[in-house]
Design an enzyme around this catalytic site. Structure first.
Site, short mmCIF file in Angstrom:
data_model
loop_
_atom_site.label_atom_id
_atom_site.label_comp_id
_atom_site.label_asym_id
_atom_site.label_seq_id
_atom_site.Cartn_x
_atom_site.Cartn_y
_atom_site.Cartn_z
N HIS A 15 0.62 -0.99 0.16
CA HIS A 15 0.02 0.01 0.04
C HIS A 15 0.82 1.29 -0.18
O HIS A 15 0.57 2.33 -0.66
CB HIS A 15 -0.93 -0.26 1.10
CG HIS A 15 -1.68 1.21 1.59
ND1 HIS A 15 -1.31 2.09 2.49
CD2 HIS A 15 -2.87 1.78 0.87
CE1 HIS A 15 -2.11 3.07 2.38
NE2 HIS A 15 -3.27 2.89 1.23
N GLU B 198 1.91 1.84 -3.25
CA GLU B 198 0.93 2.50 -4.38
C GLU B 198 0.93 4.32 -3.89
O GLU B 198 0.95 4.83 -4.96
CB GLU B 198 -0.18 1.87 -3.88
CG GLU B 198 -1.57 2.54 -4.56
CD GLU B 198 -2.78 2.55 -3.61
OE1 GLU B 198 -3.28 3.69 -3.61
OE2 GLU B 198 -3.00 1.70 -2.61
N HIS B 199 1.05 4.44 -2.95
CA HIS B 199 1.07 6.05 -2.69
C HIS B 199 2.23 6.58 -3.38
O HIS B 199 2.43 7.80 -4.02
CB HIS B 199 1.19 6.21 -1.06
CG HIS B 199 -0.48 6.06 -0.31
ND1 HIS B 199 -0.63 7.34 0.39
CD2 HIS B 199 -1.17 5.26 -0.40
CE1 HIS B 199 -1.93 7.00 0.66
NE2 HIS B 199 -2.25 5.77 0.27
N GLU C 272 -4.13 8.11 7.72
CA GLU C 272 -5.03 6.97 6.86
C GLU C 272 -5.53 5.78 8.12
O GLU C 272 -6.54 5.38 8.15
CB GLU C 272 -4.51 6.45 5.89
CG GLU C 272 -5.58 5.48 5.00
CD GLU C 272 -5.17 5.19 3.51
OE1 GLU C 272 -5.81 4.56 2.96
OE2 GLU C 272 -3.73 5.64 3.42
#
Length: 425
Positions: free
Chosen positions: A46, A49-50, A126
């Protein structure tokens, strides 16, 4: 009908031309997710991905955002347990520019120390947001106990500790291992020039050389299930309850029987659970069931958000309805209606180029066998009453039930004991 091909460096391509629309959706699927992570680097898929959106040597993050906005397009990405997807949707006349931007991001990320530090703060926020969502928390808990001992038990975002400990070298090494031609599938859905599309993709995506297949050492199968209950005390307004059991893996045709069972039992507003628990009793605002299929495993879950005073009452109702369902099953006339309902839902879903791109791309990546709309409809039509009976016995086997709940429960041990009596006695 799909066109399947392969770029010069081995990236698989699957496409479907829809000539009567003016847009095109492009998805790049990377076969990497939490299934490839460890306890030490959980959340790295993840995080990368950022970082892909943070810029390249050619474009910074602002340039990427402005270029897509100037096209009137949409670009985003997400990470799941099994794969990561980057996608863009634009008017067909902007396809080449969109592919240029997407390929530049994926092939040439900077991974600057400053961007890594900034993005850690973003992802930590997040995680905080996620921890404030009891529904997300309880589904993480059910994965934690059902997939115990495998990477599928890890949260997609990682933990605060693992995210803080990620460094540039670790990120680059992980990126280099998995962001490779043999580990990707590109999906193109919409209006495109059939004579030019492969040349366009080759021009932008074939610059990264081909390489040997990745050897994976992580297991993503469902462990041998046994009854388990996990409760957590949190100061939420509601208790969030989840019952999980064995489901059907992605490439098993029994999943179509499960989809029918799900719609009848808890997957729609006319379902048994919604009508009995919300409409007739008013015991929960949100109550539903859902199947989740992975490449090597599947789970089926029942979820309810309710007052802490009602957790045992709702648990008893769920158990009663499971017993009734196993005894009475689905009749012939209901099966015909449910098939039509499922086919209609699938057809409507596939009219979205994004949903179509997502379904086709993920299936091709994980199973190598993306089915056409007609093939899926035929498989739904073939579901029989015997199939329903067999799958019902499989998913409603109480010896494999797992229960997770989170909320303001004063006595976790006492609640666990009572839930055990309801479901396992």
């Amino acid at each position: 009908m799909y066109f399947r091909g392969e770029l010069k460096n081995g990236i698989k391509v699957i496409m479907e031309k829809i000539p009567y629309i003016k847009s095109v959706s492009v998805g790049v699927f990377i076969n990497v997710g939490t299934k490839d992570e460890s306890e030490n680097n959980n959340g790295i898929s993840h995080f990368i991905e950022h970082m892909i959106f943070k810029g390249t040597e050619k474009r910074d993050a602002k340039d990427i955002a402005k270029e897509i906005d100037n096209l009137g397009g949409q670009m985003n990405a997400f990470t799941s347990s099994e794969y990561t997807c980057y996608y863009v949707r634009v008017l067909d006349k902007h396809l080449t520019t969109a592919v240029d931007i997407l390929s530049d991001m994926l092939n040439n990320p900077k991974f600057s120390e400053e961007d890594i530090a900034n993005e850690k703060r973003v992802i930590l926020e997040e995680i905080n947001m996620y921890l404030d969502s009891p529904e997300d928390v309880v589904f993480d808990m059910i994965h934690e106990i059902m997939f115990k001992g495998t990477p599928l038990s890890f949260p997609v975002l990682g933990t605060k500790e693992t995210v803080k400990n990620l460094d540039r070298k670790t990120l680059i090494d992980y990126y280099n291992k998995y962001y490779r031609p043999d580990n990707m599938v590109i999906t193109v859905i919409g209006n495109y020039n059939e004579k030019e599309i492969i040349d366009i993709l080759n021009n932008y995506f074939s610059r990264k050389p081909s390489c040997k297949n990745i050897v994976r050492d992580k297991s993503s199968s469902l462990p041998s299930l046994k009854p388990c209950i996990l409760g957590k005390q949190r100061e939420f307004e509601q208790v969030n309850f989840c019952l999980g059991t064995e489901g059907i893996k992605r490439d098993n045709e029994e999943k179509y029987s499960l989809y029918i069972i799900n719609n009848f039992f808890g997957g729609s507003v006319s379902s048994i659970l919604f009508q009995k628990i919300r409409e007739e009793r008013g015991l929960a605002y949100s109550v539903y069931s859902t199947p989740v299929s992975f490449k090597n495993a599947g789970i089926f879950t029942i979820y309810a958000a309710l007052s802490n005073k009602e957790i045992l009452n709702v648990a008893r109702l769920i158990k009663e309805e499971i017993i009734k369902f196993k005894k009475n099953l689905i009749g012939k006339s209901d099966l015909l209606k449910l098939k039509e309902q499922l086919k209609s839902s699938y057809i409507l879903e596939m009219e979205s180029t994004f949903d179509r791109m997502l379904e086709i791309g993920s299936s091709e990546l994980l199973t190598g066998d993306a089915l056409t709309l007609e093939e899926v409809l035929n498989k739904i039509n073939k579901v029989s009453l015997d199939d329903i009976k067999r799958v019902t016995e499989k998913i409603f086997d109480s010896s494999k039930f797992n229960i997770a709940y989170v909320g303001n429960i004063s006595n976790i041990e006492d609640t666990n004991a009572k839930l055990k009596e309801i479901f396992f006695s």
